[in-house]
Motif scaffolding. Structure first.
Motif, short mmCIF file in Angstrom:
data_model
loop_
_atom_site.label_atom_id
_atom_site.label_comp_id
_atom_site.label_asym_id
_atom_site.label_seq_id
_atom_site.Cartn_x
_atom_site.Cartn_y
_atom_site.Cartn_z
N ALA A 62 0.83 -1.20 0.00
CA ALA A 62 0.00 0.00 0.00
C ALA A 62 0.87 1.26 0.00
O ALA A 62 1.89 1.32 0.69
N SER A 63 0.46 2.24 -0.76
CA SER A 63 1.16 3.52 -0.76
C SER A 63 0.82 4.30 0.50
O SER A 63 -0.06 3.90 1.27
N LYS A 64 1.50 5.44 0.71
CA LYS A 64 1.20 6.26 1.89
C LYS A 64 -0.25 6.72 1.88
O LYS A 64 -0.92 6.72 2.90
N TRP A 65 -0.73 7.14 0.69
CA TRP A 65 -2.11 7.61 0.60
C TRP A 65 -3.09 6.48 0.85
O TRP A 65 -4.09 6.65 1.55
N GLN A 66 -2.82 5.28 0.30
CA GLN A 66 -3.69 4.13 0.52
C GLN A 66 -3.70 3.71 1.98
O GLN A 66 -4.75 3.36 2.53
N THR A 67 -2.52 3.77 2.63
CA THR A 67 -2.43 3.43 4.04
C THR A 67 -3.24 4.40 4.88
O THR A 67 -3.96 4.01 5.80
#
Length: 261
Positions: A167-172
């Motif tokens: 997961a990317s930072k935004w997805q996290t």
């Protein structure tokens, strides 16, 4: 009858008994002590409230004054909620944002809404913008604190698991941090609503011509304690209704959260 409904009835009955006891003590103190010289009794206050619901006091009836105050609170609270949740989530998630914003926020946070009145008049005059700003101040800090606390209490294991899965930072943030912190955010919104509603008196001290705050200030200027309390009681009742409504909404949106049960 189910146990759930029995508990609700028991709680409601206990609250009603407590309310009756307070009114009874108020009546006895006013009738049989020196307090009666400086304070109106419950029968006089409740009669005046009923009268104000029918006959205008100032520009409108009590319904109109409550509506005017609610309208101001709705605007100020909405702005405070949007700004406060955004800043709180950013401060909780980013060390850089927290380092920049926290010192100023911690200096401004302890200043009560009423202390902002002189500066507000200088900045915004005595119109509706000044009143909304004071209500904004009354509700802003709690949303920031709770939103930041919600982010910082998210289980690091959940964040690490999301990152291991790619997961990317935004997805996290969107899939893990935000849902986990939502109960804290909602608690802040509830406290903020109470703070904004309590600030309405301070807001309506700024050259107001309607609202429950105006009713209280006018009663004070005329040494009319019955009118003062006829403004105070609706503030308490409406505040109770608003808090109860927010709790009901929380139960619907956060049914999985133990705090809301």
């Amino acid at each position: 009858m189910s146990k759930k409904w029995k508990n609700r009835i028991s709680v409601a009955a206990s609250g009603l008994i407590g309310l009756i006891a307070v009114v009874a003590i108020w009546y006895l103190l006013v009738k049989y002590t020196e307090l009666g010289k400086v304070m109106a009794g419950p029968e006089e206050v409740f009669a005046l409230i009923c009268k104000y619901f029918i006959e205008p006091v100032g520009r409108t009836t009590l319904f109109g004054h409550i509506g005017a105050s609610l309208g101001r609170v709705l605007i100020g609270y909405s702005i405070a909620s949007l700004a406060g949740v955004t800043l709180g989530l950013a401060m909780g998630y980013s060390k850089t944002v927290r380092a920049i914003a926290a010192p100023l926020f911690n200096i401004v946070r302890p200043i009560p809404a009423v202390a902002w009145i002189p500066m507000t008049i200088l900045w915004l005059g005595i119109g509706e913008a000044a009143k909304i700003f004071i209500i904004f101040i009354g509700g802003f800090a709690n949303t920031v604190i709770n939103s930041m606390s919600g982010v910082r209490t998210v289980d690091p294991v959940l964040i690490g698991a999301a990152q291991l899965l790619g997961a990317s930072k935004w997805q996290t943030f969107r899939r893990v941090i935000l849902p986990s912190s939502f109960p804290y955010v909602f608690a802040g919104l509830q406290i903020s609503l109470s703070g904004s509603w309590m600030s309405v008196l301070a807001a309506e001290m700024v050259s107001s011509h309607e609202g429950v705050g105006w009713l209280i200030i006018t009663g004070m200027n005329n040494a009319n304690t019955a009118q003062i309390m006829a403004g105070m009681i609706p503030i308490g009742v409406v505040g109770f209704i608003l808090v109860s409504l927010m709790r009901w909404i929380e139960k619907k949106l956060c049914a999985w959260n133990d705090r809301s049960r």
